[in-house]
Design a protein around this motif. Structure first.
Motif, short mmCIF file in Angstrom:
data_model
loop_
_atom_site.label_atom_id
_atom_site.label_comp_id
_atom_site.label_asym_id
_atom_site.label_seq_id
_atom_site.Cartn_x
_atom_site.Cartn_y
_atom_site.Cartn_z
N GLY A 84 0.82 -1.21 0.00
CA GLY A 84 0.00 0.00 0.00
C GLY A 84 0.85 1.25 0.00
N ARG A 92 -0.53 2.81 -8.56
CA ARG A 92 -1.31 1.59 -8.37
C ARG A 92 -0.89 0.48 -9.35
N ALA A 143 -5.74 -4.25 -1.38
CA ALA A 143 -5.72 -2.83 -1.05
C ALA A 143 -5.63 -1.96 -2.29
N THR A 144 -4.73 -2.32 -3.19
CA THR A 144 -4.50 -1.51 -4.38
C THR A 144 -5.68 -1.57 -5.34
N SER A 147 -8.51 0.66 -4.11
CA SER A 147 -8.22 2.07 -4.37
C SER A 147 -8.35 2.39 -5.85
N THR A 391 -4.24 3.85 -0.15
CA THR A 391 -3.96 2.43 -0.34
C THR A 391 -3.30 1.82 0.89
N ARG A 392 -2.40 2.56 1.51
CA ARG A 392 -1.76 2.05 2.72
C ARG A 392 -2.78 1.82 3.84
N GLY A 395 -4.96 -1.04 2.98
CA GLY A 395 -4.19 -2.26 3.15
C GLY A 395 -4.13 -2.70 4.60
#
Length: 455
Positions: A84, A92, A143-144, A147, A391-392, A395
């Motif tokens: 992330g 991404r 996670a990615t 997003s 994203t982090r 994640g």
């Protein structure tokens, strides 16, 4: 300006801009493949238990197999945070390609792994390592993808587009269960134990080449590019489109903020919201077939096909749930899941016998309820976190909740059966769904916000 009267940009929905849809397709195909590889382990768990662990104790072997399944989830938060952070810095697309290659490599490892009979405990260790690699990559992928899809979607259709992420989850599982049904129908049990269970892992690794080719042509999202102040010809749209996507009058996020306390609060609420969703999802998509086979004596092929049919129905419903949330808001649809699952969990689980149709009806109804919430995860999570850390944070929150409450669900369900207290598994689901309802109440309505409004 209110959510119902706000002016909606149409530029990303124009026929002259096919790139977002092309990248959505590339992202979805990759996710579909990764979820197929991930789900194949759960589908063939009863067979893997017999060849990769000590067959002298079947109950212990099955619990060990499910424990390895859970361990794969436990490393997902680490993968979500690491990948992330990389996605928030490098973009991404880079992460989506990297994670797919990692998943494919782990599938090859599982497909060629020697059995317990051949190398003893090292077979179990090798399987554990492969699942940890898959879990690490899967955390970053999930996670990615959540997003990415939300960021490339037209704002007024973010719920509908975001539902595609969960379509890939169900789709990968459906392919895995379909293959499981076909293999158990065409091969006898001895052949499945000797080599048939390896087919999905090797096939998935081969198909990764196609997905890799598609993902290399993906473009970066304009939301991420703007947040990073980058000028990249591979991003969606031009300057005019970026301005249109962040018009005056757009609704700012009422949750997302760059302050640590605000981010921590949002992460906690998302973890709590997902707790009931993921526990119900993995119980009814991954565990119930094992339960039907092991505890109720259902024929494996009947259990697989019943699960496939139920998941197909749920998959079809996903875009409709997403579109409904674009019209009425996120919270009413999420409340339907939480309350519906609390009411339905006990009677639906009690419905399952050794007959395939009982599993089909119970799983179809349960997964229809689950799909109402699953369809909204991408848009809701993206709408509560700022682009700089989106994203982090997804994640961490998503992978942590799924690891703790989802990955452990099959193991805890089987453990409850082994101690002759099967009702505990349903209590677990109901309690976590109550937690989800509380989190939904705390979260604000986010339909229609501008993802660029808070960075």
């Amino acid at each position: 300006m209110s959510l119902t009267s706000e002016r909606v940009p149409r530029s990303l929905d124009s026929p002259k801009q096919p790139a977002p849809r092309k990248s959505l397709a590339a992202s979805t195909v990759g996710q579909l493949l990764e979820w197929f590889e991930w789900s194949a382990y759960a589908v063939f768990a009863p067979f893997i238990a017999q060849v990769m662990f000590n067959p002298a104790n079947p109950v212990s072997a099955l619990l060990s197999t499910l424990a390895v399944f859970a361990v794969g989830f436990l490393v997902r938060p680490l993968g979500g945070v690491v990948f992330g952070a990389i996605a928030d810095r490098r973009g991404r697309k880079f992460v989506l390609v990297t994670t797919m290659l990692s998943m494919a490599a782990a599938s090859v490892m599982i497909g060629f792994m020697p059995t317990y009979e051949a190398i003893g405990v090292w077979a179990s260790v090798g399987l554990l390592v492969a699942r940890m690699i898959q879990g690490f990559a899967h955390g970053g992928e999930s996670a990615t993808a959540n997003s990415y899809v939300a960021e490339i979607a037209p704002r007024h259709r973010r719920g509908q587009w975001g539902s595609i992420v969960f379509v890939a989850i169900f789709g990968g599982s459906i392919i895995a269960y379909t293959l499981g049904g076909a293999i158990t129908n065409l091969l006898d049990e001895t052949q499945v134990l000797e080599w048939g269970w390896r087919i999905p892992f090797l096939m998935g690794a081969g198909l990764a080449i196609i997905a890799l080719y598609m993902r290399r042509g993906m473009a970066e999202s304009v939301v991420h590019q703007e947040a990073e102040g980058l000028d990249d010809t591979q991003s969606f749209g031009d300057t005019e489109q970026a301005q249109n996507f962040s018009q005056p009058g757009d609704v700012p996020s009422p949750v997302a903020a760059t302050g640590r306390s605000s981010q921590f609060k949002a992460i906690v609420l998302i973890v709590a919201m997902i707790a009931g969703i993921t526990s119900a999802h993995y119980t009814w998509s991954s565990y119930v077939s094992t339960y039907a086979i092991v505890e109720q004596g259902m024929a494996p092929s009947s259990a697989y096909w019943a699960t496939v049919a139920a998941q197909v129905i749920a998959l079809i419903s996903l875009p409709f749930w997403g579109r409904l949330s674009d019209k009425v808001g996120r919270k009413p649809v999420l409340y339907f899941f939480g309350i519906g699952m609390i009411v339905a969990q006990f009677p639906l689980m009690a419905m399952i016998t050794d007959q395939g149709w009982t599993l089909f009806i119970a799983a179809a109804l349960a997964l229809l309820i689950v799909s109402a919430s699953g369809a909204l995860l991408s848009c809701v999570m993206s709408e509560v976190f700022p682009t700089k850390f989106r994203t982090r944070n997804i994640g961490l929150a998503y992978s942590l909740s799924v690891a703790v409450f989802g990955g452990s669900a099959p193991y805890l369900n089987q453990l409850a059966q082994s101690v002759e207290m099967p009702w505990l598994s349903s209590v677990y689901i109901v309690v976590l769904c109550l937690v989800t309802v509380v989190a939904i109440r705390k979260l604000p309505e986010t339909r229609g916000i501008d993802l660029n409004s808070v960075r």
